[in-house]
Design a protein around this motif. Structure first.
Motif, PDB file in Angstrom:
ATOM      1  N   VAL A  20       0.791  -1.310   0.003  1.00  0.00           N
ATOM      2  CA  VAL A  20      -0.124  -0.357   0.005  1.00  0.00           C
ATOM      3  C   VAL A  20       0.879   1.290  -0.143  1.00  0.00           C
ATOM      4  O   VAL A  20       0.522   2.350  -0.595  1.00  0.00           O
ATOM      5  CB  VAL A  20      -0.896  -0.135   1.133  1.00  0.00           C
ATOM      6  CG1 VAL A  20      -1.717   1.318   1.347  1.00  0.00           C
ATOM      7  CG2 VAL A  20      -1.847  -1.323   1.022  1.00  0.00           C
ATOM      8  N   GLN A  21       2.026   1.189   0.641  1.00  0.00           N
ATOM      9  CA  GLN A  21       2.893   2.387   0.722  1.00  0.00           C
ATOM     10  C   GLN A  21       3.524   2.699  -0.627  1.00  0.00           C
ATOM     11  O   GLN A  21       3.253   3.861  -1.154  1.00  0.00           O
ATOM     12  CB  GLN A  21       4.014   2.155   1.607  1.00  0.00           C
ATOM     13  CG  GLN A  21       3.734   2.082   3.253  1.00  0.00           C
ATOM     14  CD  GLN A  21       3.712   3.178   3.932  1.00  0.00           C
ATOM     15  OE1 GLN A  21       3.431   4.202   3.140  1.00  0.00           O
ATOM     16  NE2 GLN A  21       3.762   3.261   5.212  1.00  0.00           N
ATOM     17  N   LEU A  22       3.740   1.716  -1.364  1.00  0.00           N
ATOM     18  CA  LEU A  22       4.349   1.752  -2.712  1.00  0.00           C
ATOM     19  C   LEU A  22       3.297   2.205  -3.707  1.00  0.00           C
ATOM     20  O   LEU A  22       3.490   2.851  -4.635  1.00  0.00           O
ATOM     21  CB  LEU A  22       5.144   0.436  -3.252  1.00  0.00           C
ATOM     22  CG  LEU A  22       6.368   0.248  -2.505  1.00  0.00           C
ATOM     23  CD1 LEU A  22       7.017  -1.241  -2.894  1.00  0.00           C
ATOM     24  CD2 LEU A  22       7.430   1.631  -2.757  1.00  0.00           C
ATOM     25  N   ALA A  23       1.905   1.705  -3.544  1.00  0.00           N
ATOM     26  CA  ALA A  23       0.967   2.130  -4.460  1.00  0.00           C
ATOM     27  C   ALA A  23       0.619   3.591  -4.344  1.00  0.00           C
ATOM     28  O   ALA A  23      -0.050   4.186  -5.318  1.00  0.00           O
ATOM     29  CB  ALA A  23      -0.384   1.251  -3.989  1.00  0.00           C
ATOM     30  N   GLY A  24       1.208   4.146  -3.215  1.00  0.00           N
ATOM     31  CA  GLY A  24       1.128   5.796  -3.166  1.00  0.00           C
ATOM     32  C   GLY A  24       1.650   6.336  -4.360  1.00  0.00           C
ATOM     33  O   GLY A  24       1.305   7.302  -4.465  1.00  0.00           O
ATOM     34  N   LEU A  25       2.510   5.634  -4.860  1.00  0.00           N
ATOM     35  CA  LEU A  25       3.444   6.318  -6.079  1.00  0.00           C
ATOM     36  C   LEU A  25       2.369   6.746  -7.358  1.00  0.00           C
ATOM     37  O   LEU A  25       3.134   7.275  -7.973  1.00  0.00           O
ATOM     38  CB  LEU A  25       4.571   5.472  -6.364  1.00  0.00           C
ATOM     39  CG  LEU A  25       5.569   5.114  -5.459  1.00  0.00           C
ATOM     40  CD1 LEU A  25       6.669   4.396  -5.637  1.00  0.00           C
ATOM     41  CD2 LEU A  25       6.373   6.654  -5.037  1.00  0.00           C
ATOM     42  N   ALA A  26       1.409   5.870  -7.353  1.00  0.00           N
ATOM     43  CA  ALA A  26       0.529   6.090  -8.473  1.00  0.00           C
ATOM     44  C   ALA A  26      -0.619   7.302  -8.144  1.00  0.00           C
ATOM     45  O   ALA A  26      -1.259   7.634  -9.040  1.00  0.00           O
ATOM     46  CB  ALA A  26      -0.291   4.911  -8.585  1.00  0.00           C
ATOM     47  N   ASN A  27      -0.389   7.935  -7.067  1.00  0.00           N
ATOM     48  CA  ASN A  27      -1.250   9.292  -6.881  1.00  0.00           C
ATOM     49  C   ASN A  27      -1.008  10.296  -7.369  1.00  0.00           C
ATOM     50  O   ASN A  27       0.161  10.788  -7.674  1.00  0.00           O
ATOM     51  CB  ASN A  27      -1.301   9.448  -5.168  1.00  0.00           C
ATOM     52  CG  ASN A  27      -2.124  10.449  -4.946  1.00  0.00           C
ATOM     53  OD1 ASN A  27      -2.612  11.148  -5.588  1.00  0.00           O
ATOM     54  ND2 ASN A  27      -2.321  10.353  -3.470  1.00  0.00           N
ATOM     55  N   PRO A  28      -1.804  10.741  -8.490  1.00  0.00           N
ATOM     56  CA  PRO A  28      -1.486  11.978  -9.169  1.00  0.00           C
ATOM     57  C   PRO A  28      -1.049  13.219  -8.485  1.00  0.00           C
ATOM     58  O   PRO A  28      -0.481  14.011  -8.886  1.00  0.00           O
ATOM     59  CB  PRO A  28      -2.858  12.141  -9.826  1.00  0.00           C
ATOM     60  CG  PRO A  28      -3.667  10.853 -10.076  1.00  0.00           C
ATOM     61  CD  PRO A  28      -3.251  10.313  -8.904  1.00  0.00           C
ATOM     62  N   GLU A  29      -1.629  13.358  -7.287  1.00  0.00           N
ATOM     63  CA  GLU A  29      -1.596  14.366  -6.314  1.00  0.00           C
ATOM     64  C   GLU A  29       0.054  14.485  -5.992  1.00  0.00           C
ATOM     65  O   GLU A  29       0.586  15.625  -5.860  1.00  0.00           O
ATOM     66  CB  GLU A  29      -2.353  14.489  -5.042  1.00  0.00           C
ATOM     67  CG  GLU A  29      -1.955  15.555  -4.241  1.00  0.00           C
ATOM     68  CD  GLU A  29      -2.946  16.610  -4.225  1.00  0.00           C
ATOM     69  OE1 GLU A  29      -2.752  17.922  -3.926  1.00  0.00           O
ATOM     70  OE2 GLU A  29      -3.842  16.747  -5.090  1.00  0.00           O
ATOM     71  N   LEU A  30       0.601  13.160  -5.911  1.00  0.00           N
ATOM     72  CA  LEU A  30       2.092  13.348  -5.764  1.00  0.00           C
ATOM     73  C   LEU A  30       2.911  13.583  -6.647  1.00  0.00           C
ATOM     74  O   LEU A  30       3.882  14.553  -6.421  1.00  0.00           O
ATOM     75  CB  LEU A  30       2.533  11.692  -5.287  1.00  0.00           C
ATOM     76  CG  LEU A  30       3.795  11.384  -4.964  1.00  0.00           C
ATOM     77  CD1 LEU A  30       4.202  10.211  -4.114  1.00  0.00           C
ATOM     78  CD2 LEU A  30       4.668  11.008  -6.333  1.00  0.00           C
ATOM     79  N   TRP A  31       2.704  13.301  -7.975  1.00  0.00           N
ATOM     80  CA  TRP A  31       3.300  13.777  -8.959  1.00  0.00           C
ATOM     81  C   TRP A  31       3.211  15.251  -9.552  1.00  0.00           C
ATOM     82  O   TRP A  31       4.136  16.018  -9.773  1.00  0.00           O
ATOM     83  CB  TRP A  31       3.117  12.875 -10.388  1.00  0.00           C
ATOM     84  CG  TRP A  31       3.453  11.649  -9.875  1.00  0.00           C
ATOM     85  CD1 TRP A  31       2.703  10.500  -9.641  1.00  0.00           C
ATOM     86  CD2 TRP A  31       4.969  11.017  -9.898  1.00  0.00           C
ATOM     87  NE1 TRP A  31       3.622   9.116  -9.567  1.00  0.00           N
ATOM     88  CE2 TRP A  31       5.023   9.782  -9.811  1.00  0.00           C
ATOM     89  CE3 TRP A  31       6.101  11.652 -10.322  1.00  0.00           C
ATOM     90  CZ2 TRP A  31       5.992   9.030  -9.595  1.00  0.00           C
ATOM     91  CZ3 TRP A  31       7.281  10.820 -10.128  1.00  0.00           C
ATOM     92  CH2 TRP A  31       7.216   9.653  -9.764  1.00  0.00           C
ATOM     93  N   VAL A  32       1.903  15.596  -9.233  1.00  0.00           N
ATOM     94  CA  VAL A  32       1.773  17.492  -9.261  1.00  0.00           C
ATOM     95  C   VAL A  32       2.827  17.969  -8.429  1.00  0.00           C
ATOM     96  O   VAL A  32       3.472  18.998  -8.766  1.00  0.00           O
ATOM     97  CB  VAL A  32       0.459  17.628  -9.093  1.00  0.00           C
ATOM     98  CG1 VAL A  32       0.253  18.972  -9.044  1.00  0.00           C
ATOM     99  CG2 VAL A  32      -0.570  17.069 -10.273  1.00  0.00           C
ATOM    100  N   GLY A  33       2.784  17.536  -7.279  1.00  0.00           N
ATOM    101  CA  GLY A  33       3.793  18.135  -6.529  1.00  0.00           C
ATOM    102  C   GLY A  33       5.515  18.040  -6.784  1.00  0.00           C
ATOM    103  O   GLY A  33       6.005  18.871  -6.283  1.00  0.00           O
TER     104      GLY A  33
END
Length: 337
Positions: free
Chosen positions: A303-316
């Motif tokens: 689940v931690q690594l699945a957070g890498l797919a969060n669009p909010e992360l990549w915008v940041g």
């Protein structure tokens, strides 16, 4: 004739990382270890206080477990009739306790990263040591990136190490308590919990944190490179003042949004993204359920690594990268205070 050894750009960057570690070892290493040590001390005090209270209650005949009066804390006797379902629930409780026991170094990390980034490029301009470093064969890009890696890789890695040490220290502590009160710590503590899975979750969290904290790290480094004085006030007041203006004039209605969106996705991302665990508020989809098991599943390595797919992360990440480029540009053109 002596051979001349040229240092490659990668070699120079490694030396810059070593410099960041040695100059900030107190915050990077000692602070999370001290925080972990304090948490263990407080846990020990709580355990001792609990044991004393239980002993006094047993002496007065006030100690009851499942409606049965007991005259002592014999864990072997109390746990021998536990069903597999009871042991599963106990294991979930142990895992949550272990997760919480390792939290203190991460709390310290939030303050370390924030103030490290804030002073990373400002302090050497203030004490004029920037002139020395600019005379060295080191580019401003390498300098800024070394500070970024120090904040987003070295600091969280050492915090994770301190957290894991703290967690196993807590396990050893409660294992001794179980052993001295008639229980078997190998079956009751170590077999029922998953400390290595929690440690793996902490390690898997590092790349997620490094990317998630980019907006805050980039913003603070930009303010550190730009501010002539009081970088803290500039870094904090500019986003907060912008939030007040947006809320006051209800600017976000022009985009079909409310003011809370600006505070949550702009102000918060600029100032709080380096806070461990803040990414849980933006996680989508969130783990369902309120049980201990559901909460623990939310911290699993997958689940931690699945957070890498969060669009909010990549915008940041993109926004943080823009700030970093601006900080490098300012670093190249300013050495005044």
């Amino acid at each position: 004739m002596n051979a001349v050894h040229h240092i490659t750009p990668l070699g120079r960057f490694k030396w810059l990382l070593k410099r960041e570690y040695w100059e900030n070892r107190g915050g990077f290493l000692r602070a999370p270890l001290v925080a972990g040590g304090i948490s263990l001390l407080l846990s020990l005090m709580a355990i001792v206080a609990g044991l004393i209270a239980a002993r006094r209650a047993a002496e007065k005949g006030d100690l009851h477990i499942n409606g049965i009066q007991v005259n002592g804390l014999d864990l072997g006797m109390l746990t021998q009739h536990m069903t597999p379902a009871d042991m599963a629930k106990f294991g979930e409780g142990m895992n949550m306790t272990l997760l919480l026991s390792s939290a203190w170094p991460f709390i310290t990390l939030a303050f370390v990263v924030f103030f490290y980034c804030l002073g990373a490029l400002y302090d050497d301009r203030r004490d004029r040591s920037v002139l020395f470093w600019k005379s060295m064969p080191i580019s401003d890009t390498q300098t800024v990136l070394s500070k970024l890696v120090g904040a987003l890789v070295i600091a969280p890695l050492l915090a994770v190490v301190a957290a894991i040490i703290t967690m196993f220290g807590f396990m050893i502590m409660i294992s001794l308590v179980v052993l001295f009160h008639g229980g078997n710590p190998l079956t009751l503590i170590w077999a029922s919990s998953n400390p290595f899975s929690i440690a793996a979750s902490h390690l898997a969290w590092i790349p997620v944190y490094a990317l998630w904290a980019m907006p805050t790290a980039g913003w603070l480094l930009l303010c550190s490179a730009w501010a002539r004085s009081k970088p803290f006030l500039w870094a904090v007041m500019l986003p907060v003042f912008a939030g007040v203006i947006v809320s006051w004039f209800d600017v976000m209605k022009l985009f079909g949004l409310n003011s809370g969106w600006f505070w949550g996705h702009v102000v918060s991302r600029l100032l709080l993204s380096a806070t461990p665990g803040i990414e849980l508020a933006y996680r989508s989809p969130t783990p369902t359920g309120e049980s201990v098991k559901s909460m623990l599943n939310g911290f699993s390595p997958s689940v931690q690594l699945a957070g890498l797919a969060n669009p909010e992360l990549w915008v940041g990440v993109v926004v943080g990268a823009v700030f970093i480029v601006a900080a490098i540009w300012l670093r190249q053109r300013r050495d005044d205070t």
